[in-house]
Design a protein around this motif. Structure first.
Motif, PDB file in Angstrom:
ATOM      1  N   HIS A   1     -13.404 -28.702  25.888  1.00  0.00           N
ATOM      2  CA  HIS A   1     -12.566 -28.912  24.705  1.00  0.00           C
ATOM      3  C   HIS A   1     -12.185 -27.545  24.156  1.00  0.00           C
ATOM      4  CE1 HIS A   1     -13.282 -33.297  24.242  1.00  0.00           C
ATOM      5  NE2 HIS A   1     -14.324 -32.994  24.996  1.00  0.00           N
ATOM      6  N   ARG A   2     -11.017 -27.470  23.557  1.00  0.00           N
ATOM      7  CA  ARG A   2     -10.524 -26.185  23.040  1.00  0.00           C
ATOM      8  C   ARG A   2     -10.193 -26.306  21.552  1.00  0.00           C
ATOM      9  NH1 ARG A   2      -9.841 -23.245  27.645  1.00  0.00           N
ATOM     10  NH2 ARG A   2      -9.679 -24.490  29.528  1.00  0.00           N
ATOM     11  N   ASP A   3     -10.153 -25.170  20.910  1.00  0.00           N
ATOM     12  CA  ASP A   3      -9.790 -25.065  19.487  1.00  0.00           C
ATOM     13  C   ASP A   3     -10.701 -25.881  18.582  1.00  0.00           C
ATOM     14  OD1 ASP A   3      -7.649 -23.315  20.082  1.00  0.00           O
ATOM     15  OD2 ASP A   3      -6.439 -25.040  20.649  1.00  0.00           O
ATOM     16  N   PRO A   4     -11.968 -25.567  18.507  1.00  0.00           N
ATOM     17  CA  PRO A   4     -12.669 -24.455  19.133  1.00  0.00           C
ATOM     18  C   PRO A   4     -13.174 -24.835  20.534  1.00  0.00           C
ATOM     19  CG  PRO A   4     -14.182 -25.574  17.683  1.00  0.00           C
ATOM     20  CD  PRO A   4     -12.841 -26.286  17.557  1.00  0.00           C
ATOM     21  N   LEU A   5     -13.497 -23.806  21.306  1.00  0.00           N
ATOM     22  CA  LEU A   5     -14.035 -24.021  22.644  1.00  0.00           C
ATOM     23  C   LEU A   5     -15.410 -24.659  22.524  1.00  0.00           C
ATOM     24  CD1 LEU A   5     -13.590 -23.623  25.680  1.00  0.00           C
ATOM     25  CD2 LEU A   5     -14.706 -21.387  25.465  1.00  0.00           C
ATOM     26  N   ARG A   6     -15.549 -25.820  23.174  1.00  0.00           N
ATOM     27  CA  ARG A   6     -16.807 -26.561  23.122  1.00  0.00           C
ATOM     28  C   ARG A   6     -16.916 -27.401  24.381  1.00  0.00           C
ATOM     29  NH1 ARG A   6     -18.920 -30.299  18.172  1.00  0.00           N
ATOM     30  NH2 ARG A   6     -21.131 -29.917  18.536  1.00  0.00           N
ATOM     31  N   PHE A   7     -18.133 -27.751  24.759  1.00  0.00           N
ATOM     32  CA  PHE A   7     -18.388 -28.439  26.021  1.00  0.00           C
ATOM     33  C   PHE A   7     -19.169 -29.725  25.782  1.00  0.00           C
ATOM     34  CE2 PHE A   7     -18.157 -23.875  26.590  1.00  0.00           C
ATOM     35  CZ  PHE A   7     -17.159 -23.766  27.547  1.00  0.00           C
ATOM     36  N   LYS A   8     -18.733 -30.804  26.463  1.00  0.00           N
ATOM     37  CA  LYS A   8     -19.357 -32.116  26.297  1.00  0.00           C
ATOM     38  C   LYS A   8     -19.706 -32.692  27.664  1.00  0.00           C
ATOM     39  CE  LYS A   8     -18.183 -35.349  23.175  1.00  0.00           C
ATOM     40  NZ  LYS A   8     -17.343 -36.376  22.501  1.00  0.00           N
ATOM     41  N   PHE A   9     -20.937 -33.190  27.800  1.00  0.00           N
ATOM     42  CA  PHE A   9     -21.338 -33.824  29.049  1.00  0.00           C
ATOM     43  C   PHE A   9     -20.526 -35.092  29.279  1.00  0.00           C
ATOM     44  CE2 PHE A   9     -25.417 -31.532  28.219  1.00  0.00           C
ATOM     45  CZ  PHE A   9     -25.448 -30.802  29.385  1.00  0.00           C
ATOM     46  N   ARG A  10     -19.870 -35.169  30.423  1.00  0.00           N
ATOM     47  CA  ARG A  10     -19.083 -36.328  30.822  1.00  0.00           C
ATOM     48  C   ARG A  10     -19.910 -37.265  31.698  1.00  0.00           C
ATOM     49  NH1 ARG A  10     -13.523 -37.830  33.196  1.00  0.00           N
ATOM     50  NH2 ARG A  10     -12.649 -36.482  31.628  1.00  0.00           N
ATOM     51  N   LEU A  11     -20.700 -36.676  32.577  1.00  0.00           N
ATOM     52  CA  LEU A  11     -21.475 -37.447  33.551  1.00  0.00           C
ATOM     53  C   LEU A  11     -22.714 -36.641  33.909  1.00  0.00           C
ATOM     54  CD1 LEU A  11     -20.749 -39.630  36.310  1.00  0.00           C
ATOM     55  CD2 LEU A  11     -21.206 -37.360  37.210  1.00  0.00           C
ATOM     56  N   MET A  12     -23.822 -37.342  34.117  1.00  0.00           N
ATOM     57  CA  MET A  12     -25.061 -36.652  34.462  1.00  0.00           C
ATOM     58  C   MET A  12     -25.747 -37.422  35.585  1.00  0.00           C
ATOM     59  SD  MET A  12     -26.830 -33.978  33.624  1.00  0.00           S
ATOM     60  CE  MET A  12     -25.910 -33.530  32.183  1.00  0.00           C
ATOM     61  N   GLY A  13     -25.886 -36.789  36.755  1.00  0.00           N
ATOM     62  CA  GLY A  13     -26.555 -37.416  37.883  1.00  0.00           C
ATOM     63  C   GLY A  13     -28.023 -37.689  37.587  1.00  0.00           C
ATOM     64  N   THR A  14     -28.579 -38.681  38.265  1.00  0.00           N
ATOM     65  CA  THR A  14     -29.946 -39.119  37.974  1.00  0.00           C
ATOM     66  C   THR A  14     -30.995 -38.048  38.252  1.00  0.00           C
ATOM     67  OG1 THR A  14     -30.081 -40.161  40.156  1.00  0.00           O
ATOM     68  CG2 THR A  14     -29.437 -41.572  38.297  1.00  0.00           C
ATOM     69  N   GLU A  15     -30.791 -37.188  39.227  1.00  0.00           N
ATOM     70  CA  GLU A  15     -31.759 -36.115  39.474  1.00  0.00           C
ATOM     71  C   GLU A  15     -31.810 -35.158  38.285  1.00  0.00           C
ATOM     72  OE1 GLU A  15     -33.991 -35.449  41.985  1.00  0.00           O
ATOM     73  OE2 GLU A  15     -33.502 -37.402  42.828  1.00  0.00           O
ATOM     74  N   HIS A  16     -30.658 -34.911  37.688  1.00  0.00           N
ATOM     75  CA  HIS A  16     -30.594 -34.028  36.525  1.00  0.00           C
ATOM     76  C   HIS A  16     -31.249 -34.700  35.322  1.00  0.00           C
ATOM     77  CE1 HIS A  16     -29.101 -30.227  35.099  1.00  0.00           C
ATOM     78  NE2 HIS A  16     -28.397 -30.777  34.123  1.00  0.00           N
ATOM     79  N   VAL A  17     -30.967 -35.987  35.127  1.00  0.00           N
ATOM     80  CA  VAL A  17     -31.581 -36.743  34.026  1.00  0.00           C
ATOM     81  C   VAL A  17     -33.102 -36.719  34.166  1.00  0.00           C
ATOM     82  CG1 VAL A  17     -31.851 -39.047  33.012  1.00  0.00           C
ATOM     83  CG2 VAL A  17     -29.563 -38.200  33.611  1.00  0.00           C
TER      84      VAL A  17
END
Length: 174
Positions: free
Chosen positions: A80-96
């Motif tokens: 996301h921009r203005d302001p720059l920010r990051f949002k998790f869209r998808l998370m694989g089960t190994e990462h979870v």
């Protein structure tokens, strides 16, 4: 600190390696063969879905069925921009499993309060601003204290403007 001609590589006192790759550069490809097979699999797939004119892949170029064998290790982040920010869209089960909860739909800085001050944040900014791939191997920056080493690749997926809109990534823990 190492600075090879093909990009930027850093090695800190903990032995963490970070490499910023420049797509299409032969020298950058030299070390890629040593990556974990799952990380390499995602990177090679991402290369294969580049636009015919050489442009970076878009989200619509990605077919999750093509990655069925590694989806458990794949994660995605919306830029996301203005302001720059990051949002998790998808998370694989190994990462979870590794982090102990599913942050899908959460802002990264809300899910991990130290994210903005941490050493991994510049990697996300680099992808958002430069739309270049990033590889890291070494101790985790945050969120996975039970693991000694992580290996991950983050790859840009661009929109019509050519800017990175989604970060496609995979992480392997050991």
């Amino acid at each position: 600190m190492l600075q090879p001609e093909y990009g930027l590589a850093f090695e800190d006192q903990n032995g963490m390696q970070e490499v910023i790759l420049h797509h299409g550069c032969e020298a950058a490809e030299a070390g890629v063969a040593e990556w974990h097979r799952r990380i390499l699999r995602l990177y090679r797939y991402w290369q294969s879905i580049h636009q015919a004119d050489g442009g970076l892949p878009r989200r619509q170029d990605l077919d999750p069925l093509d990655l069925a064998d590694i989806l458990r290790w794949v994660w995605m982040v919306d830029v996301h921009r203005d302001p720059l920010r990051f949002k998790f869209r998808l998370m694989g089960t190994e990462h979870v499993d590794a982090i102990g909860f599913d942050p899908t739909g959460m802002w990264i800085d809300d899910a991990f309060p130290g994210f903005l001050e941490g050493p991994g944040y510049p990697d996300y900014v680099y992808l958002a601003e430069e739309a270049g791939p990033s590889y890291r191997k070494g101790p985790a920056h945050y969120h996975v204290s039970d693991y000694k080493i992580i290996e991950r690749v983050m790859l840009p997926l661009v929109g019509d403007s050519g800017k990175c809109e989604i970060i496609l990534a995979a992480t392997v823990y050991s």
